[in-house]
Design an enzyme around this catalytic site. Structure first.
Site, PDB file in Angstrom:
ATOM      1  N   CYS A  87      -5.637 134.795  -5.744  1.00 17.21           N
ATOM      2  CA  CYS A  87      -7.014 134.965  -5.289  1.00 17.21           C
ATOM      3  C   CYS A  87      -7.477 136.409  -5.513  1.00 17.21           C
ATOM      4  CB  CYS A  87      -7.163 134.508  -3.839  1.00 17.21           C
ATOM      5  SG  CYS A  87      -8.892 134.232  -3.356  1.00 17.21           S
ATOM      6  N   HIS A 202      -5.396 129.057  -4.551  1.00 22.55           N
ATOM      7  CA  HIS A 202      -4.304 129.330  -3.617  1.00 22.55           C
ATOM      8  C   HIS A 202      -3.197 128.294  -3.807  1.00 22.55           C
ATOM      9  CE1 HIS A 202      -6.097 132.433  -0.965  1.00 22.55           C
ATOM     10  NE2 HIS A 202      -7.239 131.904  -1.380  1.00 22.55           N
ATOM     11  N   GLU A 204      -0.378 128.167  -2.349  1.00 28.04           N
ATOM     12  CA  GLU A 204       0.243 127.870  -1.056  1.00 28.04           C
ATOM     13  C   GLU A 204      -0.555 126.850  -0.257  1.00 28.04           C
ATOM     14  OE1 GLU A 204      -2.689 131.100  -0.007  1.00 28.04           O
ATOM     15  OE2 GLU A 204      -1.470 130.528  -1.743  1.00 28.04           O
TER      16      GLU A 204
END
EC number: 4.3.2.10
Length: 224
Positions: A87, A202, A204
């Site tokens: 990001c 992202h 994650e």
């Protein structure tokens, strides 16, 4: 794949979604040491670096530089250490951002970071008849893999990843693009060069595809 325990340093300069990133890394690499490094000394001896980032670019750049991470990152690039940016961790590696009335970034990649605009349309034309798109771009979007890379291993082209951002790196005339998505404009979902791979999305927060990308990063030797 690495045959022994490795140290993965997540750089903590006060602007990252650190715990979710560290948790996801630990999930895909349960036998490795995941360290939240607030100083270059805490990142010393790391086998790979992860550069997160959430927030305004001016604050992120200031925090990154004040923490002493710019020389650390440059040394890691020179040494061939595998590096993953996420990001704003990707955006700070660009030349300059339009955010906060213009902020110089690290200039590792030559591309600019641009604002989506206040009247973004589906077909990318301001004032056009397409549906108006919300800014920030928030949610799931398909990513087209623009070239082969070890971090795309076992991830199908067109897989969905999770995005949250108001600024973007253009896809056009971008020699470093590794993944592309469209949100009114064509944007770089991922860029790559030598031992650096960075994503606007992202991983994650991106379910199985995101975890696979992190797993690929953990096993990557930094070469394409």
């Amino acid at each position: 794949m690495p045959s022994s325990t490795q140290k993965i340093a997540v750089l903590d300069y006060g602007m990252g979604n650190l715990h979710s990133v560290a948790s996801a890394l630990q999930r895909v690499a349960p036998h490795d040491e995941v360290v939240l490094a607030g100083t270059p000394e805490q990142a010393q001896g790391a086998d790979r670096l992860l550069v997160p980032g959430v927030g305004a670019i001016r604050d992120c750049m200031a925090g990154f530089v004040e923490a002493g991470f710019a020389p650390l990152l440059n040394d890691a690039i020179e040494s061939g250490l595998p590096i993953l940016g996420i990001c704003v961790g990707m955006q700070i590696m660009m030349r300059r951002s339009e955010e906060n009335n213009g902020v110089d970034c690290l200039d590792i990649f030559p591309q600019p970071v641009k604002f989506f605009g206040n009247d973004l349309q589906e077909d990318g034309k301001v004032g056009a008849c397409g549906s108006r798109l919300k800014v920030p771009h928030m949610g799931w979007n398909r990513v087209e893999q623009k070239r082969a890379h070890p971090l795309w291993k076992d991830i199908e082209g067109g897989s969905r990843f999770y995005f949250v951002h108001s600024y973007y790196v253009p896809a056009e005339e971008n020699a470093d693009i590794a993944g592309q998505t469209d949100y009114g404009v064509s944007l770089a979902a991922a860029v790559a060069r030598e031992n650096i791979f960075a994503t606007q999305f992202h991983p994650e927060k991106s379910a199985d595809a995101g975890l696979q990308l992190l797993k690929n990063f953990v096993g990557w030797n930094g070469k394409i």
